[in-house]
Every structure is written in C-alpha cells, then in structure tokens.
Design a protein around this motif. Sequence first.
Motif, PDB file in Angstrom:
ATOM      1  N   ASP A  45      11.358  33.889  43.777  1.00  0.00           N
ATOM      2  CA  ASP A  45      12.784  33.984  43.510  1.00  0.00           C
ATOM      3  C   ASP A  45      13.470  32.681  43.913  1.00  0.00           C
ATOM      4  N   LEU A  46      12.874  31.998  44.890  1.00  0.00           N
ATOM      5  CA  LEU A  46      13.481  30.774  45.408  1.00  0.00           C
ATOM      6  C   LEU A  46      12.422  29.940  46.113  1.00  0.00           C
ATOM      7  N   TRP A  47      12.526  28.613  45.987  1.00  0.00           N
ATOM      8  CA  TRP A  47      11.666  27.681  46.739  1.00  0.00           C
ATOM      9  C   TRP A  47      12.599  26.907  47.653  1.00  0.00           C
ATOM     10  N   MET A  48      12.476  27.113  48.946  1.00  0.00           N
ATOM     11  CA  MET A  48      13.330  26.451  49.936  1.00  0.00           C
ATOM     12  C   MET A  48      12.553  25.331  50.626  1.00  0.00           C
ATOM     13  N   LYS A  49      12.387  24.203  49.930  1.00  0.00           N
ATOM     14  CA  LYS A  49      11.655  23.057  50.479  1.00  0.00           C
ATOM     15  C   LYS A  49      12.305  22.539  51.760  1.00  0.00           C
ATOM     16  N   ASP A  50      13.630  22.501  51.766  1.00  0.00           N
ATOM     17  CA  ASP A  50      14.342  21.871  52.871  1.00  0.00           C
ATOM     18  C   ASP A  50      14.283  22.642  54.176  1.00  0.00           C
ATOM     19  N   ILE A  51      13.923  23.920  54.107  1.00  0.00           N
ATOM     20  CA  ILE A  51      13.828  24.710  55.330  1.00  0.00           C
ATOM     21  C   ILE A  51      12.440  24.550  55.974  1.00  0.00           C
TER      22      ILE A  51
ATOM     23  N   LYS B 131       6.247  25.175  67.404  1.00  0.00           N
ATOM     24  CA  LYS B 131       7.340  26.141  67.303  1.00  0.00           C
ATOM     25  C   LYS B 131       8.630  25.572  67.880  1.00  0.00           C
ATOM     26  N   ALA B 132       8.541  24.939  69.036  1.00  0.00           N
ATOM     27  CA  ALA B 132       9.736  24.367  69.669  1.00  0.00           C
ATOM     28  C   ALA B 132      10.327  23.253  68.805  1.00  0.00           C
ATOM     29  N   ARG B 133       9.486  22.388  68.301  1.00  0.00           N
ATOM     30  CA  ARG B 133       9.973  21.280  67.464  1.00  0.00           C
ATOM     31  C   ARG B 133      10.567  21.785  66.151  1.00  0.00           C
ATOM     32  N   TYR B 134       9.906  22.760  65.560  1.00  0.00           N
ATOM     33  CA  TYR B 134      10.392  23.295  64.286  1.00  0.00           C
ATOM     34  C   TYR B 134      11.721  24.025  64.480  1.00  0.00           C
ATOM     35  N   ARG B 135      11.839  24.788  65.549  1.00  0.00           N
ATOM     36  CA  ARG B 135      13.113  25.460  65.849  1.00  0.00           C
ATOM     37  C   ARG B 135      14.231  24.433  65.998  1.00  0.00           C
ATOM     38  N   ALA B 136      13.923  23.304  66.614  1.00  0.00           N
ATOM     39  CA  ALA B 136      14.923  22.237  66.769  1.00  0.00           C
ATOM     40  C   ALA B 136      15.334  21.699  65.393  1.00  0.00           C
ATOM     41  N   GLU B 137      14.381  21.555  64.489  1.00  0.00           N
ATOM     42  CA  GLU B 137      14.714  21.109  63.132  1.00  0.00           C
ATOM     43  C   GLU B 137      15.568  22.144  62.401  1.00  0.00           C
ATOM     44  N   LEU B 138      15.314  23.415  62.654  1.00  0.00           N
ATOM     45  CA  LEU B 138      16.034  24.477  61.955  1.00  0.00           C
ATOM     46  C   LEU B 138      17.510  24.561  62.342  1.00  0.00           C
ATOM     47  N   VAL B 139      17.883  23.942  63.446  1.00  0.00           N
ATOM     48  CA  VAL B 139      19.297  23.913  63.847  1.00  0.00           C
ATOM     49  C   VAL B 139      20.144  23.303  62.729  1.00  0.00           C
ATOM     50  N   GLU B 140      19.555  22.378  61.979  1.00  0.00           N
ATOM     51  CA  GLU B 140      20.256  21.707  60.884  1.00  0.00           C
ATOM     52  C   GLU B 140      20.291  22.541  59.599  1.00  0.00           C
TER      53      GLU B 140
ATOM     54  N   LEU C 153      19.426  29.422  56.577  1.00  0.00           N
ATOM     55  CA  LEU C 153      19.138  30.601  57.405  1.00  0.00           C
ATOM     56  C   LEU C 153      20.130  31.716  57.109  1.00  0.00           C
ATOM     57  N   ALA C 154      21.390  31.362  56.904  1.00  0.00           N
ATOM     58  CA  ALA C 154      22.414  32.360  56.580  1.00  0.00           C
ATOM     59  C   ALA C 154      22.092  33.044  55.253  1.00  0.00           C
TER      60      ALA C 154
ATOM     61  N   ASN D 213       1.931  29.338  61.347  1.00  0.00           N
ATOM     62  CA  ASN D 213       2.524  28.653  60.204  1.00  0.00           C
ATOM     63  C   ASN D 213       4.041  28.744  60.287  1.00  0.00           C
ATOM     64  N   GLU D 214       4.723  27.954  59.471  1.00  0.00           N
ATOM     65  CA  GLU D 214       6.179  27.894  59.533  1.00  0.00           C
ATOM     66  C   GLU D 214       6.849  29.217  59.181  1.00  0.00           C
ATOM     67  N   ALA D 215       6.239  30.014  58.313  1.00  0.00           N
ATOM     68  CA  ALA D 215       6.845  31.301  57.944  1.00  0.00           C
ATOM     69  C   ALA D 215       6.929  32.229  59.156  1.00  0.00           C
ATOM     70  N   ALA D 216       5.934  32.164  60.044  1.00  0.00           N
ATOM     71  CA  ALA D 216       5.965  32.997  61.251  1.00  0.00           C
ATOM     72  C   ALA D 216       7.133  32.599  62.155  1.00  0.00           C
ATOM     73  N   VAL D 217       7.384  31.306  62.264  1.00  0.00           N
ATOM     74  CA  VAL D 217       8.507  30.815  63.075  1.00  0.00           C
ATOM     75  C   VAL D 217       9.828  31.233  62.434  1.00  0.00           C
ATOM     76  N   LEU D 218       9.934  31.093  61.127  1.00  0.00           N
ATOM     77  CA  LEU D 218      11.154  31.499  60.423  1.00  0.00           C
ATOM     78  C   LEU D 218      11.418  32.990  60.592  1.00  0.00           C
ATOM     79  N   LYS D 219      10.372  33.792  60.501  1.00  0.00           N
ATOM     80  CA  LYS D 219      10.536  35.229  60.675  1.00  0.00           C
ATOM     81  C   LYS D 219      11.115  35.518  62.068  1.00  0.00           C
TER      82      LYS D 219
END
Length: 118
Positions: free
Chosen positions: A39-45, A66-75, A80-81, A104-110
Amino acid sequence: MGRVQIKRVYEPAARSDGFRVLVDRLWPRGISKQRAALDLWMKDIAPSTELRRWFGHDPKRWRQFKARYRAELVEQDSALALLRSRARNGPVTLLFGARDVEHNEAAVLKEMLTGKAT
C-alpha cells in the motif's frame, strides 16, 4: 491502537495484513511490485544507509542499533503519525526484507508505534 505486526516481504500477502508498508530503504531483491502487494513504501523511515551498513544485521550490535535508529526516528514525526493513524483504523503490517525476523528495523518501528518492546 490497532494491531501492528511485522512480516517479511517475501511471505505471501494476506487479508489479515491490512495496510502493508515496506519500511526498507532498498527494494528487496527478487520480488516484483505485484507480489509485494504494497500500500505504501516508506523509504525515508528506514535506517540511514550509514546505520544500515554499520549494523549489517549483526545481533551483537542490536542494542546499539536500536538506540541509534530510535534517534534517527525523532526526525520522522509525520511518518510515524501516519502509521499510528492507520493503526487506529485497522491492522498495519510493517514489511522488511531481512532474513532475521527479530533483529530488523520493522521490529524497532513496531516498538515505537505500540510502546511494547519485542
């Protein structure tokens, strides 16, 4: 919050997947757009190229990744919304290409979306 799940993009699509979102920066090898059924490809996330290369899916680097990726996700507030909004309206499946289904990144996003550690 509705159900957020993760799944390898190589697994067949299912009705129970709901809104299917690829969260990898690179298109997965050997899979057609039709088979991916996105439905969507979110490359930037996805993690930055630098972080992805550093991690290399090495489980020994998982906690630091996980810590570094979470820091990137702040942007990535708007992305995320969007995912949170979709999850309130039905199931969301975060798709990834990695072989390792735990590291993997999907686990962190979840975790970020549900507030629950995996």
